[in-house]
Design a protein around this motif. Structure first.
Motif, short mmCIF file in Angstrom:
data_model
loop_
_atom_site.label_atom_id
_atom_site.label_comp_id
_atom_site.label_asym_id
_atom_site.label_seq_id
_atom_site.Cartn_x
_atom_site.Cartn_y
_atom_site.Cartn_z
N ARG A 110 1.27 -2.47 6.55
CA ARG A 110 0.56 -3.42 7.40
C ARG A 110 1.54 -4.23 7.88
O ARG A 110 2.60 -4.59 6.87
N ASN A 161 1.18 4.11 4.38
CA ASN A 161 0.21 3.19 4.99
C ASN A 161 0.84 2.02 4.83
O ASN A 161 1.64 1.46 4.01
N GLU A 179 0.65 -1.13 -0.02
CA GLU A 179 -0.07 -0.14 -0.17
C GLU A 179 0.82 1.43 0.00
O GLU A 179 0.26 2.33 -0.12
N GLN A 205 -2.88 -2.42 10.60
CA GLN A 205 -2.50 -1.65 9.61
C GLN A 205 -2.36 -0.27 10.02
O GLN A 205 -3.08 0.03 10.97
N TYR A 206 -1.34 0.45 9.74
CA TYR A 206 -0.84 1.82 10.27
C TYR A 206 -0.42 2.85 9.32
O TYR A 206 -0.15 2.51 8.05
N THR A 207 -0.68 4.20 9.64
CA THR A 207 -0.26 5.14 9.02
C THR A 207 0.89 5.94 9.75
O THR A 207 0.57 6.38 10.95
#
Length: 406
Positions: free
Chosen positions: A402, A400, A335, A372-374
């Motif tokens: 994961r 983004n 992503e 999942q992280y921003t």
């Protein structure tokens, strides 16, 4: 006359004549008349002090002499020694100019005297006084690392008195001070000498004072850095890249107790705004009291400016560094953008020092679990680039990602 006296007259006269003959014989043979000559008998001037009080003096330093002839009986002549022959000339009553002065000669005993010449030509000159400058000559050098300061002396002029021609011949009155690697200030009293234009000492003149008091400071030398006091701002789109001083050090001189407290010398303060090109400004130095600079008296402040430019470096997502990923997890980059951009705003010199291999995009995954992280990555650059860059921007600022199980 009685017959007796008449009878003895002839014998008496014969006796007297005989005695006279004997005396003449003795005088001519045993003590005859002789004549001797004495050369170069010096003439002594009489009343010379009285003439001096009248403002006159004998010109020049000629030694006046005469030849003396002594005549008489040998025993009388031989008793006269050379020192007993007195030749004098009386100067009293004569005026300035050339004068013919009669000579008088006296000797002891019953001796006849003749001499030559009978007169001498003596020039009397007026006594004058004139002020002449005093010059101090320094011979030798002080100790290494030291230099002579400004010499002072008292008096600076002196009255010279004497015959007008001699006083006029005096060009300067000089004193000499000799150094032998001294390193401390000197105060001393040294004798004066009247000199003509050829540097020869003029005799028979009198100085008001024969000595001069001289003070000669001996300064220490010290080399110190120059600290520029300058405030510079670049024009829009430009920045000051460097400020340098030329020369960066100067040698100063002064008394040791002052120089021991000085570590650097500051320039005079200057303010320059809106600079868009390299410039050089000459400025003076701020010297403490009692301190001077050997050379130069000014320094150049060299100001370099550069245009601010922007450059973009592209980093692929595969080159992004993920730190502290928990065991059993891995980062899914699918992503993330395929390319991340690092925009650096800096001057050309800074940008020329940037190598794309030195740019690191780092993400700290410490303490994160599967999800999942921003996240906002950190851009790591060499220290000098990081410090001197105007702006460092990551595009995009966040990514983004994961974390998934392996």
């Amino acid at each position: 006359m009685s017959n007796f006296n008449r009878r003895n007259l002839m014998p008496k006269m014969i006796s007297i004549l005989f005695a006279l003959t004997i005396w003449m014989y003795v005088m001519s043979e045993i003590n005859p008349r002789i004549t001797t000559n004495e050369q170069n008998i010096p003439i002594v001037f009489e009343n010379i002090e009285e003439v001096r009080q009248m403002g006159l003096v004998v010109k020049g330093n000629e030694d006046y002499t005469i030849r003396v002839r002594l005549s008489g009986r040998r025993d009388a002549v031989q008793r006269v020694s050379r020192d007993e022959i007195k030749a004098t000339a009386d100067l009293l009553g004569y005026r300035a100019g050339v004068n013919n002065i009669p000579i008088e000669v006296s000797v002891p005993n019953d001796v006849e005297v003749d001499f030559s010449p009978k007169f001498i030509r003596v020039e009397l000159e007026e006594i004058v006084s004139k002020q002449k400058p005093i010059n101090i000559v320094v011979e030798g050098t002080p100790r290494k690392g030291h230099v002579l300061g400004k010499i002072t002396y008292e008096p600076t002029v002196v009255w010279v008195e004497g015959p007008e021609s001699l006083v006029n011949a005096v060009e300067v009155v000089e004193a000499t001070i000799k150094l032998a690697e001294e390193f401390q200030n000197i105060t001393t009293e040294i004798p004066l000498r009247p000199l003509n234009s050829r540097g020869e000492e003029v005799q028979n003149v009198w100085l008001e004072t024969n000595r001069v008091v001289v003070t000669l400071p001996i300064d220490q030398l010290k080399t110190v850095e120059v600290n520029p006091l300058v405030e510079v701002t670049g024009a829009t789109g430009y920045e000051v890249s460097s400020i340098a001083v030329n020369p960066s050090t100067v040698t100063i001189r002064g008394q040791q107790e002052i120089l021991d407290t000085i570590e650097y010398i500051e320039t005079e303060a200057i303010v320059i705004n809106n600079v868009s090109e390299n410039i050089t400004r000459s400025v003076g130095l701020k010297l403490p009291e009692g301190v001077t600079v050997v050379e130069p008296e000014t320094v150049d402040i060299v100001i370099a400016v550069e245009a601010i430019v922007e450059e973009i470096f592209e980093i692929t997502r595969d080159d992004v560094v993920f730190n502290n990923v928990a065991s059993g997890l891995r980062v899914d980059r699918s992503e993330m953008p395929e390319v991340l951009q690092v925009k650096i705003l800096a001057n050309e010199t800074v940008l020329q020092a940037v190598d794309i291999k030195d740019i690191k995009i780092i993400v700290d995954m410490g303490g994160l679990d599967e999800n999942q992280y921003t996240i906002e990555p950190v851009v790591d650059l060499p220290f000098l680039v990081q410090r001197r860059a105007r702006q460092i921007e990551l595009i995009p600022k966040t990514i983004n990602v994961r974390l998934i199980r392996e």
